[in-house]
Design a protein around this motif. Sequence first.
Motif, PDB file in Angstrom:
ATOM      1  N   UNK B  85      30.083   5.678 -10.594  1.00 43.12           N
ATOM      2  CA  UNK B  85      31.410   6.274 -10.766  1.00 43.12           C
ATOM      3  C   UNK B  85      31.369   7.775 -10.516  1.00 43.12           C
ATOM      4  N   UNK B  86      30.246   8.401 -10.873  1.00 42.59           N
ATOM      5  CA  UNK B  86      30.158   9.846 -10.666  1.00 42.59           C
ATOM      6  C   UNK B  86      30.076  10.188  -9.183  1.00 42.59           C
ATOM      7  N   UNK B  87      29.641   9.231  -8.375  1.00 38.60           N
ATOM      8  CA  UNK B  87      29.554   9.494  -6.931  1.00 38.60           C
ATOM      9  C   UNK B  87      30.934   9.678  -6.317  1.00 38.60           C
ATOM     10  N   UNK B  88      31.955   8.969  -6.853  1.00 40.75           N
ATOM     11  CA  UNK B  88      33.290   9.126  -6.288  1.00 40.75           C
ATOM     12  C   UNK B  88      34.122  10.093  -7.126  1.00 40.75           C
ATOM     13  N   UNK B  89      33.504  10.791  -8.049  1.00 35.73           N
ATOM     14  CA  UNK B  89      34.198  11.852  -8.754  1.00 35.73           C
ATOM     15  C   UNK B  89      35.023  11.387  -9.926  1.00 35.73           C
ATOM     16  N   UNK B  90      34.774  10.194 -10.450  1.00 30.40           N
ATOM     17  CA  UNK B  90      35.511   9.742 -11.621  1.00 30.40           C
ATOM     18  C   UNK B  90      34.905  10.349 -12.880  1.00 30.40           C
ATOM     19  N   UNK B  91      33.590  10.577 -12.858  1.00 31.14           N
ATOM     20  CA  UNK B  91      32.902  11.137 -14.022  1.00 31.14           C
ATOM     21  C   UNK B  91      32.042  12.321 -13.589  1.00 31.14           C
ATOM     22  N   UNK B  92      31.642  13.111 -14.573  1.00 33.16           N
ATOM     23  CA  UNK B  92      30.678  14.192 -14.298  1.00 33.16           C
ATOM     24  C   UNK B  92      29.346  13.558 -13.930  1.00 33.16           C
ATOM     25  N   UNK B  93      28.688  14.024 -12.880  1.00 36.03           N
ATOM     26  CA  UNK B  93      27.376  13.456 -12.587  1.00 36.03           C
ATOM     27  C   UNK B  93      26.368  13.796 -13.685  1.00 36.03           C
ATOM     28  N   UNK B  94      25.614  12.775 -14.105  1.00 37.49           N
ATOM     29  CA  UNK B  94      24.678  12.947 -15.200  1.00 37.49           C
ATOM     30  C   UNK B  94      23.250  12.722 -14.725  1.00 37.49           C
ATOM     31  N   UNK B  95      23.117  11.948 -13.664  1.00 37.75           N
ATOM     32  CA  UNK B  95      21.779  11.490 -13.296  1.00 37.75           C
ATOM     33  C   UNK B  95      21.303  12.112 -11.996  1.00 37.75           C
ATOM     34  N   UNK B  96      21.316  13.431 -11.935  1.00 38.53           N
ATOM     35  CA  UNK B  96      20.791  14.227 -10.820  1.00 38.53           C
ATOM     36  C   UNK B  96      21.273  13.761  -9.451  1.00 38.53           C
ATOM     37  N   UNK B  97      22.468  13.191  -9.433  1.00 40.81           N
ATOM     38  CA  UNK B  97      23.033  12.824  -8.134  1.00 40.81           C
ATOM     39  C   UNK B  97      23.312  14.075  -7.326  1.00 40.81           C
ATOM     40  N   UNK B  98      23.928  15.071  -8.019  1.00 36.96           N
ATOM     41  CA  UNK B  98      24.261  16.308  -7.325  1.00 36.96           C
ATOM     42  C   UNK B  98      23.028  17.000  -6.800  1.00 36.96           C
ATOM     43  N   UNK B  99      21.985  16.947  -7.630  1.00 32.24           N
ATOM     44  CA  UNK B  99      20.727  17.590  -7.228  1.00 32.24           C
ATOM     45  C   UNK B  99      20.190  16.950  -5.950  1.00 32.24           C
ATOM     46  N   UNK B 100      20.176  15.619  -5.969  1.00 29.82           N
ATOM     47  CA  UNK B 100      19.693  14.892  -4.786  1.00 29.82           C
ATOM     48  C   UNK B 100      20.557  15.222  -3.588  1.00 29.82           C
ATOM     49  N   UNK B 101      21.871  15.298  -3.833  1.00 27.44           N
ATOM     50  CA  UNK B 101      22.787  15.583  -2.720  1.00 27.44           C
ATOM     51  C   UNK B 101      22.484  16.949  -2.132  1.00 27.44           C
ATOM     52  N   UNK B 102      22.231  17.931  -3.015  1.00 25.93           N
ATOM     53  CA  UNK B 102      21.891  19.269  -2.530  1.00 25.93           C
ATOM     54  C   UNK B 102      20.638  19.225  -1.666  1.00 25.93           C
ATOM     55  N   UNK B 103      19.659  18.448  -2.156  1.00 24.66           N
ATOM     56  CA  UNK B 103      18.415  18.323  -1.385  1.00 24.66           C
ATOM     57  C   UNK B 103      18.693  17.752   0.001  1.00 24.66           C
ATOM     58  N   UNK B 104      19.528  16.731  -0.015  1.00 28.43           N
ATOM     59  CA  UNK B 104      19.838  16.074   1.262  1.00 28.43           C
ATOM     60  C   UNK B 104      20.525  17.044   2.204  1.00 28.43           C
ATOM     61  N   UNK B 105      21.484  17.800   1.652  1.00 27.82           N
ATOM     62  CA  UNK B 105      22.230  18.729   2.497  1.00 27.82           C
ATOM     63  C   UNK B 105      21.300  19.787   3.064  1.00 27.82           C
ATOM     64  N   UNK B 106      20.402  20.267   2.212  1.00 26.07           N
ATOM     65  CA  UNK B 106      19.438  21.269   2.673  1.00 26.07           C
ATOM     66  C   UNK B 106      18.590  20.718   3.804  1.00 26.07           C
ATOM     67  N   UNK B 107      18.046  19.534   3.552  1.00 29.34           N
ATOM     68  CA  UNK B 107      17.156  18.937   4.551  1.00 29.34           C
ATOM     69  C   UNK B 107      17.902  18.709   5.861  1.00 29.34           C
ATOM     70  N   UNK B 108      19.149  18.258   5.717  1.00 23.78           N
ATOM     71  CA  UNK B 108      19.898  17.938   6.929  1.00 23.78           C
ATOM     72  C   UNK B 108      20.300  19.191   7.684  1.00 23.78           C
ATOM     73  N   UNK B 109      20.694  20.225   6.953  1.00 23.65           N
ATOM     74  CA  UNK B 109      21.064  21.457   7.648  1.00 23.65           C
ATOM     75  C   UNK B 109      19.845  22.057   8.313  1.00 23.65           C
ATOM     76  N   UNK B 110      18.677  21.841   7.694  1.00 25.08           N
ATOM     77  CA  UNK B 110      17.444  22.326   8.315  1.00 25.08           C
ATOM     78  C   UNK B 110      17.201  21.568   9.611  1.00 25.08           C
TER      79      UNK B 110
END
Lengths: 405, 121
Positions: B85-110
């Motif tokens: 649910x936190x992935x679609x923005x219904x809840x605050x992310x609790x389980x480092x989803x955002x962190x992983x997403x940041x990592x992914x974005x970094x890796x991809x932009x690299x």
Amino acid sequence: MPPRLHANSVPASIIPCPSVRSQSAQTFRQCREFSQSSCRRETLRRREMYAWLNGPGAALKNPLPGSTNYLGAYDKYGNLWRARPGWTPKKLDEEKEETKEEPKSDEEKDASSEGQEPADELEMSVRRDEERKQKSVAKAEKDDELPPERLEDLRPFPLNKYFRSQSVLSEELREAIYQRVVNEGASVSLASVEFGVSNERVGAVVRLKQLEKQYIAEGKTLAVPYAKAVLEMVPKTPYIDPKLPENKGKRPVQHESINDLIVHPATRQQLFVPVSESREFTRVDAGKAFDNNLLPADERIPHPELVTAERELAAGLSFAERTRLAQQRLQKENERKQKIEAKKQEELKKLRTVPGRRWDFVFQDISVENAGKDGRNDKGVGWRYGLPHEDRKKGQVKIPTKVEA
Amino acid sequence: MVLRIRLARFGKRHAPFYNIVVAHARTARNSKPLEVLGTYNPIPQPPRPGDERGRPFKEIKLDSARARYWVGVGAQPSDTAWRLLSMVGILEPKFRVGEVKQQVIKADSAAKSLIPPTQTA
């Protein structure tokens, strides 16, 4: 079963026919000491087999180039049925000699022609080429050119005279089909009509060619010598390239009949339907008589558009009119396809993708209401409650019906 | 009784498939829920033919409006449900989803990839 004895260890007095035994011992003992079989005579059958292998069968050992190699093409003395009397297969060295001779004669001709006419006009050279070709053709005819196979020559099993080897698509034809469908964007049914190959076969050719090209791109080795050897031994449907000048006005060779009605299982029963004389009973009604969901035969055939085209021709419409109608139909078909494609794209746009480390999470928005009041509507999503899973039920097809590529 | 948003495991052996359901906390896992909010297929599907990024994906079907409603009336998502649910923005992310997403974005932009910026919270 009596115990097997070595022929050597058995005394001669036991064996009922001493003359035969001594003969066999003389001829075979030295070469096959280990053999356990008691009878080592050279039988009539063995002799006949070798006589055939060295006599009539010898022709089959080295296949003729550019021809099939079937037993049915030869008579029992090993002569080709379709060859003229006195025809002999060319030996390899003879062919080589001929090829050596030919360029010389060509050069001489060239030299003589150049001496006569120094001007190099295009037309003249073309004419000369044609003449040369005709000459070479005539020469080949003199050299006992083998006529192409007749239907009777395509019988691999002489005892089964009704079995005829069917031709396969030649490599050029397959490539042409692939190019037409993939590069030029023709629909499968259009390519099927143009090349005289059934819809299913066109689909298979495109898929396999795609795989072949993928393999080549990946650098995998293909079994080309094997494919070549097999293709040399079977009859092939040639490709007539309409772009070449010598094929002008020629029609493509029909590989198979493309508009056959597939027998639907519902129509396998014999049916007697009483119909009043006053009633008009069409094929549509006939289809319904077999099964309520069965389409009429006119719509189940692979190419109903061919029937429509024939109808228009029979109705006496002019060429321009028919072309216009055909284009209208094509346009309608294209619009339908585009609509489907647009719908698909729209649905894809609605998806919401959340990137993960190893995979994406794709969210699709649905409505709970679709499940209906009792939650059992087909449009509802998810595993349904209180309904058994039907994957083990009879008639469930689990073989994939399409490949996404 | 406590309402929970949780997963109910269906599917076969080695082929799990989940219904995302709203149910009373003390009822059995696969019992009939109050509502089926959607499904979750945890087996990564091969990338679609036209997909230029060519990444495998996990399919989730979700009625987000209903999910919002149930969260609003006090349904408690389980950990896994929270993650989804936190992935679609219904809840605050609790389980480092955002962190992983940041990592992914970094890796991809690299890697100068074509991943568009995420729309989620």
